[in-house]
Design a protein around this motif. Structure first.
Motif, PDB file in Angstrom:
ATOM      1  N   GLU A   1      27.952 149.682  35.464  1.00  0.00           N
ATOM      2  CA  GLU A   1      27.468 149.581  36.840  1.00  0.00           C
ATOM      3  C   GLU A   1      27.048 148.159  37.207  1.00  0.00           C
ATOM      4  N   ASN A   2      26.459 147.452  36.268  1.00  0.00           N
ATOM      5  CA  ASN A   2      25.967 146.102  36.570  1.00  0.00           C
ATOM      6  C   ASN A   2      26.896 145.008  36.050  1.00  0.00           C
ATOM      7  N   ALA A   3      28.142 145.366  35.752  1.00  0.00           N
ATOM      8  CA  ALA A   3      29.107 144.359  35.282  1.00  0.00           C
ATOM      9  C   ALA A   3      29.745 143.641  36.469  1.00  0.00           C
ATOM     10  N   ILE A   4      30.100 142.396  36.252  1.00  0.00           N
ATOM     11  CA  ILE A   4      30.791 141.592  37.264  1.00  0.00           C
ATOM     12  C   ILE A   4      32.290 141.727  37.039  1.00  0.00           C
ATOM     13  N   GLU A   5      33.010 142.206  38.040  1.00  0.00           N
ATOM     14  CA  GLU A   5      34.452 142.395  37.912  1.00  0.00           C
ATOM     15  C   GLU A   5      35.196 141.130  38.315  1.00  0.00           C
ATOM     16  N   ILE A   6      36.155 140.754  37.480  1.00  0.00           N
ATOM     17  CA  ILE A   6      36.983 139.575  37.753  1.00  0.00           C
ATOM     18  C   ILE A   6      38.445 139.978  37.656  1.00  0.00           C
ATOM     19  N   ASP A   7      39.164 139.824  38.748  1.00  0.00           N
ATOM     20  CA  ASP A   7      40.589 140.125  38.770  1.00  0.00           C
ATOM     21  C   ASP A   7      41.346 138.841  38.438  1.00  0.00           C
ATOM     22  N   SER A   8      41.960 138.808  37.268  1.00  0.00           N
ATOM     23  CA  SER A   8      42.609 137.594  36.777  1.00  0.00           C
ATOM     24  C   SER A   8      44.107 137.561  37.061  1.00  0.00           C
ATOM     25  N   THR A   9      44.594 138.505  37.874  1.00  0.00           N
ATOM     26  CA  THR A   9      46.036 138.598  38.111  1.00  0.00           C
ATOM     27  C   THR A   9      46.627 137.264  38.545  1.00  0.00           C
ATOM     28  N   ASN A  10      45.949 136.595  39.466  1.00  0.00           N
ATOM     29  CA  ASN A  10      46.460 135.333  40.004  1.00  0.00           C
ATOM     30  C   ASN A  10      45.606 134.136  39.585  1.00  0.00           C
ATOM     31  N   MET A  11      44.953 134.254  38.431  1.00  0.00           N
ATOM     32  CA  MET A  11      44.093 133.177  37.953  1.00  0.00           C
ATOM     33  C   MET A  11      44.607 132.648  36.618  1.00  0.00           C
ATOM     34  N   THR A  12      44.366 131.362  36.377  1.00  0.00           N
ATOM     35  CA  THR A  12      44.675 130.788  35.072  1.00  0.00           C
ATOM     36  C   THR A  12      43.542 131.121  34.111  1.00  0.00           C
ATOM     37  N   ILE A  13      43.790 130.910  32.827  1.00  0.00           N
ATOM     38  CA  ILE A  13      42.753 131.145  31.825  1.00  0.00           C
ATOM     39  C   ILE A  13      41.533 130.285  32.111  1.00  0.00           C
ATOM     40  N   ASN A  14      41.759 129.003  32.411  1.00  0.00           N
ATOM     41  CA  ASN A  14      40.645 128.092  32.677  1.00  0.00           C
ATOM     42  C   ASN A  14      39.842 128.519  33.896  1.00  0.00           C
ATOM     43  N   GLU A  15      40.515 129.054  34.896  1.00  0.00           N
ATOM     44  CA  GLU A  15      39.809 129.515  36.094  1.00  0.00           C
ATOM     45  C   GLU A  15      38.916 130.713  35.784  1.00  0.00           C
ATOM     46  N   VAL A  16      39.418 131.617  34.950  1.00  0.00           N
ATOM     47  CA  VAL A  16      38.611 132.772  34.561  1.00  0.00           C
ATOM     48  C   VAL A  16      37.392 132.319  33.751  1.00  0.00           C
ATOM     49  N   VAL A  17      37.613 131.427  32.792  1.00  0.00           N
ATOM     50  CA  VAL A  17      36.516 130.915  31.963  1.00  0.00           C
ATOM     51  C   VAL A  17      35.458 130.246  32.827  1.00  0.00           C
ATOM     52  N   GLU A  18      35.878 129.394  33.734  1.00  0.00           N
ATOM     53  CA  GLU A  18      34.930 128.669  34.591  1.00  0.00           C
ATOM     54  C   GLU A  18      34.170 129.639  35.479  1.00  0.00           C
ATOM     55  N   ASN A  19      34.862 130.663  35.942  1.00  0.00           N
ATOM     56  CA  ASN A  19      34.229 131.677  36.782  1.00  0.00           C
ATOM     57  C   ASN A  19      33.094 132.375  36.036  1.00  0.00           C
ATOM     58  N   ILE A  20      33.368 132.764  34.795  1.00  0.00           N
ATOM     59  CA  ILE A  20      32.356 133.446  33.980  1.00  0.00           C
ATOM     60  C   ILE A  20      31.194 132.504  33.666  1.00  0.00           C
ATOM     61  N   LEU A  21      31.510 131.248  33.335  1.00  0.00           N
ATOM     62  CA  LEU A  21      30.457 130.280  33.007  1.00  0.00           C
ATOM     63  C   LEU A  21      29.533 130.036  34.191  1.00  0.00           C
ATOM     64  N   GLU A  22      30.075 130.046  35.402  1.00  0.00           N
ATOM     65  CA  GLU A  22      29.249 129.845  36.576  1.00  0.00           C
ATOM     66  C   GLU A  22      28.215 130.971  36.731  1.00  0.00           C
ATOM     67  N   TYR A  23      28.624 132.187  36.417  1.00  0.00           N
ATOM     68  CA  TYR A  23      27.672 133.308  36.466  1.00  0.00           C
ATOM     69  C   TYR A  23      26.605 133.148  35.385  1.00  0.00           C
ATOM     70  N   ILE A  24      27.024 132.793  34.170  1.00  0.00           N
ATOM     71  CA  ILE A  24      26.073 132.653  33.066  1.00  0.00           C
ATOM     72  C   ILE A  24      25.079 131.517  33.335  1.00  0.00           C
ATOM     73  N   ARG A  25      25.557 130.444  33.917  1.00  0.00           N
ATOM     74  CA  ARG A  25      24.699 129.284  34.202  1.00  0.00           C
ATOM     75  C   ARG A  25      23.916 129.426  35.500  1.00  0.00           C
ATOM     76  N   GLY A  26      24.109 130.540  36.186  1.00  0.00           N
ATOM     77  CA  GLY A  26      23.346 130.795  37.397  1.00  0.00           C
ATOM     78  C   GLY A  26      23.832 130.058  38.622  1.00  0.00           C
ATOM     79  N   ILE A  27      25.048 129.547  38.563  1.00  0.00           N
ATOM     80  CA  ILE A  27      25.599 128.811  39.716  1.00  0.00           C
ATOM     81  C   ILE A  27      26.035 129.795  40.797  1.00  0.00           C
ATOM     82  N   LYS A  28      26.561 130.949  40.371  1.00  0.00           N
ATOM     83  CA  LYS A  28      26.993 131.974  41.331  1.00  0.00           C
ATOM     84  C   LYS A  28      25.917 133.015  41.536  1.00  0.00           C
TER      85      LYS A  28
END
Length: 303
Positions: A276-303
């Protein structure tokens, strides 16, 4: 980072080794009573002492030690203060369907964040490998149950071992791909591996990827992500996966992925499900680096 304090009196007649052993004893008692993992010790000594024997404290593990003299108006104070800094532990749960890129993303995040990575999918694959190798009836849960006690899973650096056999390079074959969802659906298999996974994650900052990490294995994980992608995109990735030992065509891989999606999401025990409290990321049209950066932004509190 949590801090715990220990205060005690020193005897001027004690030598440095005796004092160091007393510090070791007090810290070990605290460590065992609180079941904590230590990051560092800050030790404040009486004014008549300037050092301790750090070699005596080495049995505590790889920790940082900082030593200073107490600031006190009483020059003859014999008070010793030890501040125990507890390691900050956080867990990342990365769930998603087959071939959604979980393992690749998890390995990259592990390196960037400097934390451990546990490939839970490889654990289920390793058990499937052992069962197929030993001619188990995969349709019979009783037959599988009877063999589980004979299976010992361990790790040697980045390799996974079954009963001391390195099986890392044997887990991506078509026979494993075909049967791992079925083997994973049995409650006895899941219970065995979930207990191992929880024990590993209990005292380590770690990232685990799988299908039920955020819902079952680590429901209290500090960070939860659910990685998805279209079945077609996942089939393309599996076809181009250098680690895959599959000989299937794109069409066959796509069919197998859809079959596994159905089995994983409809099984009775720990189905593939977004927490229920998971963040969903659709990587269909994303590169690996884009997915990684997206997750890091959540962990670092940027998003």
């Amino acid at each position: 980072m949590k801090e715990l304090r220990i205060d005690f009196e020193d005897n001027k007649d004690n030598d440095i080794d005796t004092l160091s052993k007393e510090i070791l004893l007090r810290v070990k008692e605290l460590k065992e009573n609180r079941n904590i993992d230590i990051e560092a010790l800050i030790i404040s000594l009486p004014s008549y002492r300037t050092i301790i024997n750090e070699e005596i404290l080495e049995s505590l593990g790889d920790i940082d030690i900082f030593v200073s003299n107490a600031m006190s108006e009483k020059e003859d104070t014999n008070k010793v203060t030890v501040i125990v800094k507890e390691k900050e532990i956080f867990r990342i749960a990365l769930d998603g369907p087959s071939a959604s890129g979980k393992s690749t993303i998890a390995k990259i995040l592990s390196g960037i964040l400097g934390i451990k990575y546990l490939d839970t999918g490889a654990m289920y694959r390793a058990i499937t490998y052992y069962l197929t190798k030993n001619n188990a009836n995969l349709e019979c849960e009783k037959d599988i149950d009877s063999k589980l006690n004979d299976i010992n899973i361990s790790y040697l650096k980045e390799d996974i071992l079954i009963n001391e056999e390195v099986v890392t390079d044997k887990l991506r074959t078509d026979i494993i791909n075909k049967n791992v969802s079925l083997v994973s659906s049995y409650s006895s298999v899941r219970e065995k591996l979930v207990n191992i996974q929880r024990d590993i994650a209990r005292k380590n900052s770690i990232i685990l990827d799988g299908r039920d990490i955020g819902t079952v294995v680590l429901p209290n994980a500090e960070y939860k992500f659910f990685l998805i992608a279209s079945a077609e995109e996942r089939a393309k990735r599996r076809l181009n996966d250098n680690e895959s030992k599959s000989n299937y065509s794109y069409e066959k891989i796509l069919e197998d992925i859809k079959r596994r999606d159905y089995l994983d999401s409809t099984r009775k025990i720990s189905p593939l499900k977004k927490a229920e409290n998971a963040i969903e990321i659709d990587s269909t049209n994303m590169t690996i680096n884009e997915v990684v950066e997206n997750i890091l932004e959540y962990i670092r509190g940027i998003k």
